[in-house]
Motif scaffolding. Structure first.
Motif, short mmCIF file in Angstrom:
data_model
loop_
_atom_site.label_atom_id
_atom_site.label_comp_id
_atom_site.label_asym_id
_atom_site.label_seq_id
_atom_site.Cartn_x
_atom_site.Cartn_y
_atom_site.Cartn_z
N VAL A 7 0.83 -1.20 0.00
CA VAL A 7 0.00 0.00 0.00
C VAL A 7 0.87 1.26 0.00
CG1 VAL A 7 -1.68 1.34 1.33
CG2 VAL A 7 -1.95 -1.14 1.10
N SER A 8 0.58 2.14 -0.95
CA SER A 8 1.26 3.44 -1.03
C SER A 8 0.20 4.54 -1.15
CB SER A 8 2.20 3.51 -2.23
OG SER A 8 3.27 2.60 -2.07
N LYS A 9 0.47 5.64 -0.50
CA LYS A 9 -0.46 6.78 -0.50
C LYS A 9 0.37 8.05 -0.53
CE LYS A 9 -4.03 9.40 0.50
NZ LYS A 9 -5.00 9.69 -0.54
N TRP A 10 -0.02 8.99 -1.38
CA TRP A 10 0.66 10.27 -1.38
C TRP A 10 -0.32 11.40 -1.64
CZ3 TRP A 10 2.01 6.30 -4.78
CH2 TRP A 10 1.59 6.45 -6.10
N TYR A 11 0.11 12.58 -1.20
CA TYR A 11 -0.63 13.82 -1.43
C TYR A 11 0.27 14.68 -2.31
CZ TYR A 11 -3.38 12.30 2.60
OH TYR A 11 -4.16 11.58 3.46
N GLN A 54 -3.13 5.05 -3.64
CA GLN A 54 -2.71 5.12 -5.03
C GLN A 54 -2.23 3.78 -5.54
OE1 GLN A 54 -2.24 7.81 -2.99
NE2 GLN A 54 -3.53 9.17 -4.16
N GLN A 55 -1.69 2.97 -4.64
CA GLN A 55 -1.20 1.65 -5.02
C GLN A 55 -1.47 0.67 -3.90
OE1 GLN A 55 2.89 3.41 -6.16
NE2 GLN A 55 2.80 1.42 -7.17
N VAL A 65 -11.19 -3.35 0.43
CA VAL A 65 -11.48 -1.95 0.73
C VAL A 65 -11.10 -1.08 -0.46
CG1 VAL A 65 -10.90 -0.02 2.26
CG2 VAL A 65 -11.08 -2.33 3.19
N THR A 66 -10.04 -1.45 -1.13
CA THR A 66 -9.45 -0.61 -2.17
C THR A 66 -10.02 -0.88 -3.57
OG1 THR A 66 -7.65 -2.22 -2.24
CG2 THR A 66 -7.28 -0.21 -0.97
N GLY A 67 -10.84 -1.87 -3.72
CA GLY A 67 -11.37 -2.21 -5.05
C GLY A 67 -12.57 -1.39 -5.44
#
Length: 147
Positions: A7-11, A54-55, A65-67
């Motif tokens: 899991v990757s998340k960015w702003y 994002q990933q 949750v992410t689908g």
């Protein structure tokens, strides 16, 4: 069980989470700790579907949750989360704050919700405050109500 895979998340250009992978078994207690700004709250919000990733992929009890088409309302009914600032409604009593989600999300009757609220408040030593409003409580008392 909660499972996270890469899991990757960015702003914008700021990457908050990078390739987070873990499994949390049912009943297991996990502490997420780190310095301010390290992504703890973001991670927990992603698990609850409050923040998109994002990933990567997140599943809770086998439900993704992410689908696309994730049934987030149903998922959130099973996940408890206390926000840093507790997010109690200031215009509602402790009783009403505790009954709202039970009625709207879990479909409980008002009487059932009140009974459960009273049981939980007794458990945390807060039953005497059931008619008070959040502004009449200390920070610690607000936290116990939120939990």
């Amino acid at each position: 069980m909660i499972e996270m895979q890469n899991v990757s998340k960015w702003y914008g250009d700021f990457k908050v989470l990078t390739d987070c992978t873990t499994k949390v078994a049912t009943g297991e207690v996990v502490v997420v700790c780190g310095p301010s700004g390290s992504g703890k709250s973001t991670l927990i919000k992603c698990v609850n579907g409050l923040e998109p990733v994002q990933q990567g992929r997140i599943t809770v009890d086998g439900a993704e949750v992410t689908g696309r088409g994730a049934k987030l309302t149903k998922l959130r009914a099973k996940i408890g989360m206390v926000f840093q600032h507790f997010e109690l409604y200031p215009h509602m009593s402790v009783r009403d704050n505790l009954c709202l989600a039970q009625e709207k999300v879990l479909g409980r009757s008002r009487k059932e919700a009140e009974t459960r609220a009273e049981t939980l408040l007794t458990r945390v030593g807060m039953i005497d405050h059931i008619a008070k409003y959040p502004g009449q409580l200390s920070g610690g008392q607000q936290q116990r109500v939120a939990i």
